[in-house]
Each structure stands twice: as C-alpha cells, then as structure tokens.
Design a protein around this motif. Sequence first.
Motif, PDB file in Angstrom:
ATOM      1  N   SER A   1      67.208  15.252 -18.964  1.00  0.00           N
ATOM      2  CA  SER A   1      66.524  14.293 -19.824  1.00  0.00           C
ATOM      3  C   SER A   1      66.477  14.834 -21.245  1.00  0.00           C
ATOM      4  O   SER A   1      66.527  16.038 -21.479  1.00  0.00           O
ATOM      5  CB  SER A   1      65.116  14.019 -19.310  1.00  0.00           C
TER       6      SER A   1
ATOM      7  N   THR B   1      64.829  10.076 -24.226  1.00  0.00           N
ATOM      8  CA  THR B   1      64.205   9.539 -23.016  1.00  0.00           C
ATOM      9  C   THR B   1      62.706   9.351 -23.230  1.00  0.00           C
ATOM     10  O   THR B   1      62.132   8.327 -22.853  1.00  0.00           O
ATOM     11  CB  THR B   1      64.436  10.493 -21.828  1.00  0.00           C
TER      12      THR B   1
ATOM     13  N   LEU C   1      58.509  16.151 -21.603  1.00  0.00           N
ATOM     14  CA  LEU C   1      59.690  16.263 -20.737  1.00  0.00           C
ATOM     15  C   LEU C   1      59.393  17.180 -19.554  1.00  0.00           C
ATOM     16  O   LEU C   1      59.764  16.889 -18.418  1.00  0.00           O
ATOM     17  CB  LEU C   1      60.886  16.802 -21.526  1.00  0.00           C
TER      18      LEU C   1
ATOM     19  N   LEU D   1      56.332   6.110 -13.467  1.00  0.00           N
ATOM     20  CA  LEU D   1      56.549   7.042 -14.576  1.00  0.00           C
ATOM     21  C   LEU D   1      55.652   6.698 -15.755  1.00  0.00           C
ATOM     22  O   LEU D   1      55.050   7.582 -16.372  1.00  0.00           O
ATOM     23  CB  LEU D   1      58.017   7.035 -15.005  1.00  0.00           C
TER      24      LEU D   1
ATOM     25  N   TRP E   1      58.896  14.464 -16.692  1.00  0.00           N
ATOM     26  CA  TRP E   1      60.247  14.294 -16.151  1.00  0.00           C
ATOM     27  C   TRP E   1      60.712  15.495 -15.333  1.00  0.00           C
ATOM     28  O   TRP E   1      61.356  15.331 -14.311  1.00  0.00           O
ATOM     29  CB  TRP E   1      61.240  14.017 -17.278  1.00  0.00           C
ATOM     30  N   ASN E   2      60.368  16.693 -15.814  1.00  0.00           N
ATOM     31  CA  ASN E   2      60.791  17.920 -15.123  1.00  0.00           C
ATOM     32  C   ASN E   2      62.270  17.870 -14.774  1.00  0.00           C
ATOM     33  O   ASN E   2      62.712  18.187 -13.665  1.00  0.00           O
ATOM     34  CB  ASN E   2      59.967  18.133 -13.847  1.00  0.00           C
ATOM     35  N   ASP E   3      63.055  17.419 -15.739  1.00  0.00           N
ATOM     36  CA  ASP E   3      64.489  17.191 -15.515  1.00  0.00           C
ATOM     37  C   ASP E   3      65.261  17.750 -16.705  1.00  0.00           C
ATOM     38  O   ASP E   3      65.105  17.287 -17.841  1.00  0.00           O
ATOM     39  CB  ASP E   3      64.752  15.690 -15.361  1.00  0.00           C
TER      40      ASP E   3
END
Length: 221
Positions: free
Chosen positions: A185, A189, A176, A154, A180-182
């Motif tokens: 999050s 973060t 993000l 990461l 992260w693509n979340d």
Amino acid sequence: MESLIVVIDDEEDMLDLLEYNLTKAGYEVLGFLNTSKIEQLLNEENVDLLIVDRNLPGIEGSEFIKNLRLKGYNNSVIFLSAKTSMNEQLEGFEAGGDDYITKPFEMDNLLARIKAVLKRTKKKADIYKFKDIFINLTNAEVLVDNANVDLTKLETNLLVEFIKNKNILLTRDYLLSAIWNDENSSEKTVNIAIKRLREKIDPTREKKYIKSIRGEGYMLC
C-alpha cells in the motif's frame, strides 16, 4: 502513553489528595469541582477513567454518568462516594459505573481498583464517540447526527483510529501501519480512503471532522 484520569469532587481537599497521589502513581490527572466542563473535555481529550463523587453541585453524580452513557460516552467510571448503602452502590453500577468505592477509603485500595478497571475496560472498548459521530463495533453501526452511515470495515477501522487519537496528528505512514499493515500500500491509498470517508461522514463538507496537515498527515478535530 500514560492514562488520563479525570477526578470530579466538590471537596477541594479531596481533589488535591487524589490529584497528588494519582500523579505520583504515574497517571495524568485533571481535577474538577463540578461537571460543567466534563462533556466538552471528553470530546477533546482521550480520557481513560472518570473518578466521580456522587454529591456534586448541580447534578447528582450517578445521574450525570447515566446521562453520559445515554449520549454514547463509554469512558470507564469509578464512583468514590460517601453514599455507602447497598442500594446506593447498586444505583452507581446501574447508572454505568465500572466500580464503586466508599469513603473513607485506603489509597492503596483505590490505586489497585483503578489499575484493574483500566486493564479490564481497555479490552472491551467497542463503542466510540466523537462530537455527533457514534460507532458501535459490536453491530457495525455508525451514526452521524443520529443518521446511519454505511461504512466499509476498513473505513470504520480508519474512523475508530482517528477517534482513539483525536486532536493528534496521524502521519500517512502511521495510518498505513495501523490500518493496512500492507507493504504494497502507498500514501495514495491513504489519501483515497480518507477522501471516501469524508464524503460519507460529512457529505456537505460543513463539519470538516478530518483536517489535512500539508506534508504531514491528518487530524480528527
């Protein structure tokens, strides 16, 4: 975003011709009569392609590119040269050229070759460099000032994203989405990850690669 092409040729007429036609074709173009400012430019801008004459003042064009390759610069290169023999063309490829076009040339042919090189090399950009940071994604190697740095996947992806967008403000929302693509999050973060990344690539806090922009995000500069 349009591709940035840097043209290096010591003939002003040729430089003007290339700048005009490449700009007309939709590229952003910077022209130089010599190599004195090129390395600094590569550290400051996202250059997609170098078009390089071999008969340059101060240093022969293929030697200049060979030196850049040894320093870790992976920018695409097309030699555009009056050196036309097979051995001279092989020298260009061995120095790190992605293509070699001999003078005189047809502009349509040059534009087609530029398009092909940009399409091909953008798919295989596995080496990234910024100042004294060097990343080789093929073996997950990260060097800072020639010393190995142990980054997580990461953290490596985060650093690569900064290098790909050097001198550009990246918002936390952008990071993000890109890293992260979340949906779970948060901006916190991002802050924590960048704090850890900074500690690894700049433990003494002297180099200050990643700059915080209050209320906005971060920038690699």
